[in-house]
Design an enzyme around this catalytic site. Sequence first.
Site, PDB file in Angstrom:
ATOM      1  N   GLN A   1       0.820  -1.206   0.000  1.00 18.14           N
ATOM      2  CA  GLN A   1       0.000   0.000   0.000  1.00 18.14           C
ATOM      3  C   GLN A   1       0.858   1.263   0.000  1.00 18.14           C
ATOM      4  O   GLN A   1       0.539   2.237  -0.670  1.00 18.14           O
ATOM      5  CB  GLN A   1      -0.937   0.006   1.211  1.00 18.14           C
ATOM      6  CG  GLN A   1      -2.124  -0.924   1.080  1.00 18.14           C
ATOM      7  CD  GLN A   1      -3.114  -0.492  -0.002  1.00 18.14           C
ATOM      8  OE1 GLN A   1      -3.277   0.685  -0.292  1.00 18.14           O
ATOM      9  NE2 GLN A   1      -3.777  -1.471  -0.605  1.00 18.14           N
TER      10      GLN A   1
ATOM     11  N   HIS B   1      -5.960   1.172   7.420  1.00 19.77           N
ATOM     12  CA  HIS B   1      -6.763   0.139   8.086  1.00 19.77           C
ATOM     13  C   HIS B   1      -7.028   0.617   9.505  1.00 19.77           C
ATOM     14  O   HIS B   1      -6.220   1.334  10.089  1.00 19.77           O
ATOM     15  CB  HIS B   1      -5.994  -1.184   8.075  1.00 19.77           C
ATOM     16  CG  HIS B   1      -6.669  -2.320   8.776  1.00 19.77           C
ATOM     17  ND1 HIS B   1      -8.014  -2.589   8.651  1.00 19.77           N
ATOM     18  CD2 HIS B   1      -6.181  -3.271   9.618  1.00 19.77           C
ATOM     19  CE1 HIS B   1      -8.320  -3.660   9.374  1.00 19.77           C
ATOM     20  NE2 HIS B   1      -7.228  -4.083   9.976  1.00 19.77           N
TER      21      HIS B   1
ATOM     22  N   GLU C   1     -12.191 -11.346   6.333  1.00 20.89           N
ATOM     23  CA  GLU C   1     -10.966 -12.135   6.170  1.00 20.89           C
ATOM     24  C   GLU C   1     -11.085 -13.500   6.840  1.00 20.89           C
ATOM     25  O   GLU C   1     -10.712 -14.522   6.266  1.00 20.89           O
ATOM     26  CB  GLU C   1      -9.780 -11.372   6.771  1.00 20.89           C
ATOM     27  CG  GLU C   1      -9.376 -10.132   5.997  1.00 20.89           C
ATOM     28  CD  GLU C   1      -8.374  -9.272   6.753  1.00 20.89           C
ATOM     29  OE1 GLU C   1      -7.830  -8.338   6.150  1.00 20.89           O
ATOM     30  OE2 GLU C   1      -8.138  -9.533   7.956  1.00 20.89           O
TER      31      GLU C   1
ATOM     32  N   GLU D   1     -11.488 -29.840  -8.963  1.00 17.09           N
ATOM     33  CA  GLU D   1     -12.881 -29.582  -8.609  1.00 17.09           C
ATOM     34  C   GLU D   1     -13.065 -28.713  -7.366  1.00 17.09           C
ATOM     35  O   GLU D   1     -14.088 -28.035  -7.231  1.00 17.09           O
ATOM     36  CB  GLU D   1     -13.624 -30.911  -8.418  1.00 17.09           C
ATOM     37  CG  GLU D   1     -13.643 -31.802  -9.649  1.00 17.09           C
ATOM     38  CD  GLU D   1     -14.191 -31.092 -10.880  1.00 17.09           C
ATOM     39  OE1 GLU D   1     -15.064 -30.207 -10.745  1.00 17.09           O
ATOM     40  OE2 GLU D   1     -13.728 -31.414 -12.003  1.00 17.09           O
TER      41      GLU D   1
END
Length: 342
Positions: free
Chosen positions: A29, A109, A196, A228
Amino acid sequence: MPAKVYTNKDSNLNVIKNKTLAIIGYGSQGHAHAQNLKDSGLNVIIGLYKKSKSAAVARKQGFKVFETSEAVKLADIIMIAVPDMRQAEVYENDILPNLTKGKTLAFTHGLAIHFDLIKAPKGIDVIMVAPKGPGHVVRSQFLEGKGVPALIAVHKGSSKNAKKVALAWAKGVGGTRAGVIQTTFKEECETDLFGEQAVLCGGASALVMAGFETLIEAGYQPEMAYFECLHELKLIVDLMVESGVSGMRFSISETAEWGDYVSGPRVINAQSKKAMKSILKDIQSGKFTKNWVKEYHDGLPNYKKFIKNGQNHPIEKTGQRLRALMPWVKKRNITGSQASYN
């Protein structure tokens, strides 16, 4: 009532045009904010610890680099862009002693502020600008003339000008090109941690591994189980991101859609939701953060064990072999090491 979406017309870069902006840390960031703000014509400097390996990179990309304490002294707005568990230490040692009235602290954050790991003194504005995407996407979208949606927040006790600063910063990194929504440190932090843990990382990885193990234990080949339960997950997630859950269901086969309706609730049900509520309660009460801080200060013994166990899971060896057969899949040799304060 839907949240107001702020765009370019709601923000003014002139609010921070004559300010010095310091980015503390030059990781994912940090580098994106720094470069986008610089390209927006703003004065950006970088603060790093002495002998940081990132210093040479930042200088090469056109930034003046200072030790963190000096960068704080020089700056009007200081964004702390180091990992959550390093923020309090960096703040106490290098930032707080050099904060003076009128400066602004910025975050990407809400954890450190919401759970009081960092307490700003009076006279300091505290804001958050959180693009909803990884740094490399924040940067690449900006270079394309676009932007990544972002969240802003203003902490209680900040001045009336703080919101204008947050919107200006969001504009500088490209957020207002896409849209910016105002939230609070509490709301951003708690919803981010919950997403999260219950869905994006914890929930998804546990679901994939449980499905893989179920097929292996039933005698199916690991390659079939991988395809799968893991490989095709990206297809489904991409469809949901592009057109919602209903759009995904419209795009898959009728057989798959019918299986979704009748079997999905057998896996994710009232018991699952009860567990999710327990996870959310631990986040809201601060229990999760308290335990994470303790784990970090204890030297990360359990964290390291989890990494090792995850890397040794059979799904990893199977996936590594199968991904080698897929030239169209971007491959990254990522280790389990935690990002450092850079």
